[in-house]
Scaffold this motif. Structure first.
Motif, PDB file in Angstrom:
ATOM      1  N   ILE A 139      24.306   8.854  -8.264  1.00 56.08           N
ATOM      2  CA  ILE A 139      24.735   9.354  -9.414  1.00 56.08           C
ATOM      3  C   ILE A 139      25.410   8.057 -10.370  1.00 56.08           C
ATOM      4  O   ILE A 139      26.318   7.373  -9.982  1.00 56.08           O
ATOM      5  N   LYS A 140      24.958   8.411 -11.581  1.00 57.26           N
ATOM      6  CA  LYS A 140      25.502   7.268 -12.501  1.00 57.26           C
ATOM      7  C   LYS A 140      26.279   7.797 -13.716  1.00 57.26           C
ATOM      8  O   LYS A 140      25.696   8.824 -14.180  1.00 57.26           O
ATOM      9  N   PHE A 141      27.262   7.337 -14.122  1.00 62.96           N
ATOM     10  CA  PHE A 141      28.178   7.704 -15.061  1.00 62.96           C
ATOM     11  C   PHE A 141      28.403   6.454 -16.148  1.00 62.96           C
ATOM     12  O   PHE A 141      28.362   5.618 -15.524  1.00 62.96           O
ATOM     13  N   LEU A 146      28.223   2.817 -12.199  1.00 63.16           N
ATOM     14  CA  LEU A 146      29.019   2.881 -13.408  1.00 63.16           C
ATOM     15  C   LEU A 146      28.560   1.945 -14.525  1.00 63.16           C
ATOM     16  O   LEU A 146      28.226   0.895 -14.225  1.00 63.16           O
ATOM     17  N   ASP A 147      28.218   2.526 -15.631  1.00 63.79           N
ATOM     18  CA  ASP A 147      27.488   1.645 -16.803  1.00 63.79           C
ATOM     19  C   ASP A 147      28.633   1.355 -17.800  1.00 63.79           C
ATOM     20  O   ASP A 147      29.241   1.660 -18.534  1.00 63.79           O
ATOM     21  N   CYS A 148      28.404  -0.037 -17.918  1.00 67.66           N
ATOM     22  CA  CYS A 148      29.316  -0.746 -19.279  1.00 67.66           C
ATOM     23  C   CYS A 148      28.613  -0.882 -20.679  1.00 67.66           C
ATOM     24  O   CYS A 148      29.285  -1.281 -21.495  1.00 67.66           O
ATOM     25  N   HIS A 149      27.284  -0.944 -20.552  1.00 65.16           N
ATOM     26  CA  HIS A 149      26.455  -1.273 -21.661  1.00 65.16           C
ATOM     27  C   HIS A 149      26.864  -2.494 -22.488  1.00 65.16           C
ATOM     28  O   HIS A 149      26.944  -2.450 -23.480  1.00 65.16           O
ATOM     29  N   TRP A 150      27.035  -3.589 -21.691  1.00 69.91           N
ATOM     30  CA  TRP A 150      27.308  -4.832 -22.161  1.00 69.91           C
ATOM     31  C   TRP A 150      28.539  -4.933 -23.107  1.00 69.91           C
ATOM     32  O   TRP A 150      28.460  -5.769 -24.058  1.00 69.91           O
ATOM     33  N   LEU A 167      28.288  -1.841 -10.691  1.00 69.89           N
ATOM     34  CA  LEU A 167      28.748  -1.616 -11.974  1.00 69.89           C
ATOM     35  C   LEU A 167      27.971  -2.426 -12.914  1.00 69.89           C
ATOM     36  O   LEU A 167      27.577  -3.618 -12.631  1.00 69.89           O
ATOM     37  N   GLU A 168      27.293  -1.752 -14.025  1.00 73.00           N
ATOM     38  CA  GLU A 168      26.300  -2.080 -14.811  1.00 73.00           C
ATOM     39  C   GLU A 168      26.499  -2.803 -16.043  1.00 73.00           C
ATOM     40  O   GLU A 168      27.466  -2.352 -16.825  1.00 73.00           O
ATOM     41  N   ASP A 169      25.955  -3.873 -16.243  1.00 72.21           N
ATOM     42  CA  ASP A 169      26.179  -4.607 -17.662  1.00 72.21           C
ATOM     43  C   ASP A 169      27.503  -4.749 -17.890  1.00 72.21           C
ATOM     44  O   ASP A 169      27.843  -4.304 -19.000  1.00 72.21           O
ATOM     45  N   PRO A 170      28.641  -5.342 -17.329  1.00 70.41           N
ATOM     46  CA  PRO A 170      29.743  -5.485 -17.990  1.00 70.41           C
ATOM     47  C   PRO A 170      29.872  -6.530 -19.004  1.00 70.41           C
ATOM     48  O   PRO A 170      30.805  -6.287 -19.822  1.00 70.41           O
ATOM     49  N   GLY A 179      19.513  -5.870 -16.176  1.00 75.62           N
ATOM     50  CA  GLY A 179      18.138  -6.018 -16.141  1.00 75.62           C
ATOM     51  C   GLY A 179      17.458  -5.247 -17.406  1.00 75.62           C
ATOM     52  O   GLY A 179      16.324  -5.433 -17.721  1.00 75.62           O
ATOM     53  N   GLU A 180      18.033  -4.076 -17.568  1.00 78.68           N
ATOM     54  CA  GLU A 180      17.310  -3.033 -18.661  1.00 78.68           C
ATOM     55  C   GLU A 180      17.195  -3.884 -19.924  1.00 78.68           C
ATOM     56  O   GLU A 180      16.365  -3.279 -20.799  1.00 78.68           O
ATOM     57  N   ASN A 181      17.989  -4.754 -20.459  1.00 73.89           N
ATOM     58  CA  ASN A 181      17.755  -5.492 -21.707  1.00 73.89           C
ATOM     59  C   ASN A 181      17.071  -6.754 -21.670  1.00 73.89           C
ATOM     60  O   ASN A 181      17.355  -7.455 -22.534  1.00 73.89           O
ATOM     61  N   ALA A 218      15.205   0.385 -10.756  1.00 73.82           N
ATOM     62  CA  ALA A 218      14.522   0.802 -11.920  1.00 73.82           C
ATOM     63  C   ALA A 218      15.348   1.437 -12.837  1.00 73.82           C
ATOM     64  O   ALA A 218      15.619   2.880 -12.736  1.00 73.82           O
ATOM     65  N   HIS A 219      15.576   0.801 -14.198  1.00 74.74           N
ATOM     66  CA  HIS A 219      16.114   1.598 -15.271  1.00 74.74           C
ATOM     67  C   HIS A 219      14.804   2.477 -15.930  1.00 74.74           C
ATOM     68  O   HIS A 219      13.744   2.134 -15.853  1.00 74.74           O
ATOM     69  N   ASN A 220      15.455   3.586 -16.268  1.00 75.07           N
ATOM     70  CA  ASN A 220      14.267   4.629 -16.567  1.00 75.07           C
ATOM     71  C   ASN A 220      14.954   5.712 -17.594  1.00 75.07           C
ATOM     72  O   ASN A 220      15.868   6.414 -17.099  1.00 75.07           O
TER      73      ASN A 220
HETATM   74 MG   LIG Z   1      22.640   0.970 -18.409  1.00 76.50          MG
END
Ligand SMILES: [Mg+2]
Length: 385
Positions: free
Chosen positions: A147-149, A194-198, A220-223, A246-248, A296-298
């Motif tokens: 799960i991701k938040f 957990l996603d930080c969106h850059w 931990l995603e895109d810190p 990687g998604e961006n 894979a981001h989706n």
């Molecule tokens: Mg993301």
């Protein structure tokens, strides 16, 4: 066999899903999807003028032709690459149908019959710890074990300046408090990302990643922002928390510095955005040379999701595929799977049908077309996204 036409439709899901059909003179029609960025359908119109009359079996040659002939329009990154990705998926669907074999077979064959899926649970509107706990239980009860938040939206009021990329100690403490509650609620057998969106500067990203070390996170995603691999590498080197990005990023060239500089523990391209299925395989192979797994981001409809799953089946180092549409009740019905969901107990099982193995329910999709747009050249009622 020759390509005769290429048409698009935008279905208004939780994102505007850019669907693509490539038509041939033998009656075969390929189905694809490109990432949701605006303007994709305009780019596909431009691509059409380059591909009509060409042999759809020559997928890599046509991909190269699209990348080269649109290079002045921007094939380093962005909407142009996303559109090319969606067309490439439709071409591979045609090849699979022509050869009567699943797309994963065209990628070297499958390592696994079913692909593990994680549920993106965003939950941007939640503010109370109990609300996060309830959302975590709701997602777990849907059968997902990953799960991701979104971590960056837990308490925006504690980040007084949203432009300076700084985190306060108070905000980090609040993040840790919420993550502790989610982690305790989910238990040790559910993987949490957990996603930080850059969002953060290097120093605060390191403080955050270190503060989360007591929790065995999936990642931990895109810190930090996606532009500077050296900066993200400094975060990676300073923490035990796995970092994912990687998604961006686009194509193997965009991913290369992040892979080679140690700027991620997991690479997570968006397959119908970064260049398509074959390019994703190449990215996975590059990452594999550095023992970096591939997620894979989706955010796609079932079309792009199943296309991504074919790659997930055919990549040795594949980890997990994102599912972002658990709140769209007609998601499965878009491809006639309303009574037989594609994702069961956190896994997507691929069929051995030729091509992608999915076709649109046109009647249902017409009802959800983005207003003001055509459904593969026809007018349709549609509704707002
Ligand atoms: Mg993301």
């Amino acid at each position: 066999m020759k390509i005769t036409d290429i048409r698009t439709a935008i279905v208004a899901g939780n994102f505007p899903w850019n669907l693509i059909r490539v038509y041939t003179d033998v009656g075969l029609v390929g189905l694809g999807e490109a990432y949701w960025g605006p303007g994709v359908t305009d780019v596909v119109e431009k691509i059409k003028t380059r591909l009509v009359g060409k042999d759809p079996m020559e997928v890599d040659k046509l991909w190269t032709h699209m990348m080269q002939s649109l290079s002045g329009d921007g094939t380093v990154a962005g909407t142009i690459v996303a559109a090319i990705s969606g067309v490439e998926i439709a071409l591979l669907d045609i090849v699979g149908k022509r050869l009567k074999t699943p797309v994963y077979q065209l990628l070297g064959g499958k390592f696994r019959d079913r692909v593990r899926v994680y549920a993106d649970s965003h939950a941007r509107s939640l503010r109370e710890v109990d609300d996060w706990r309830k959302r975590a239980v709701q997602v777990r009860e849907r059968g997902f074990d990953a799960i991701k938040f979104d971590l960056d939206s837990i308490a925006p009021e504690l980040q007084p300046d949203r432009y300076n990329r700084a985190l306060s100690g108070k905000y980090i403490r609040r993040m840790v408090e919420v993550v502790a509650a989610i982690s305790e609620t989910l238990g040790p057998d559910i993987d949490l990302a957990l996603d930080c969106h850059w969002s953060y500067n290097v120093g605060d990203a390191i403080r955050l990643a270190q503060a989360l070390e007591p929790f065995p996170l999936l990642w931990l995603e895109d810190p930090t922002p996606p532009d500077n691999a050296d900066a993200m590498a400094r975060v990676c080197a300073a923490t035990r928390t796995p970092i994912c990005t990687g998604e961006n990023l686009y194509t193997r060239h965009g991913m290369r510095p992040f892979i080679e500089k140690g700027a991620c523990h997991i690479i997570q391209p968006d397959i119908p955005r970064c260049g398509g299925l074959l390019e994703s395989k190449r990215i996975a192979d590059l990452a594999d040379m550095h023992y970096i797994p591939f997620a894979a981001h989706n955010v796609c409809s079932p079309v792009g999701t199943v296309a991504s799953a074919h790659v997930g089946a055919a990549i040795r180092t594949f980890l997990v595929l994102e599912f972002h549409s658990q709140d769209i009740p007609w998601w499965d019905a878009m491809v006639g799977r309303g009574d037989d969901p594609l994702i069961k107990n956190g896994y997507l099982a691929l069929s051995d049908a030729p091509g992608l193995g999915v076709e649109l329910d046109d009647d249902l999709c017409r009802q959800h077309v983005l207003p003001g747009t055509l459904y593969f050249g026809e007018s349709a009622p549609g509704r707002s996204v």
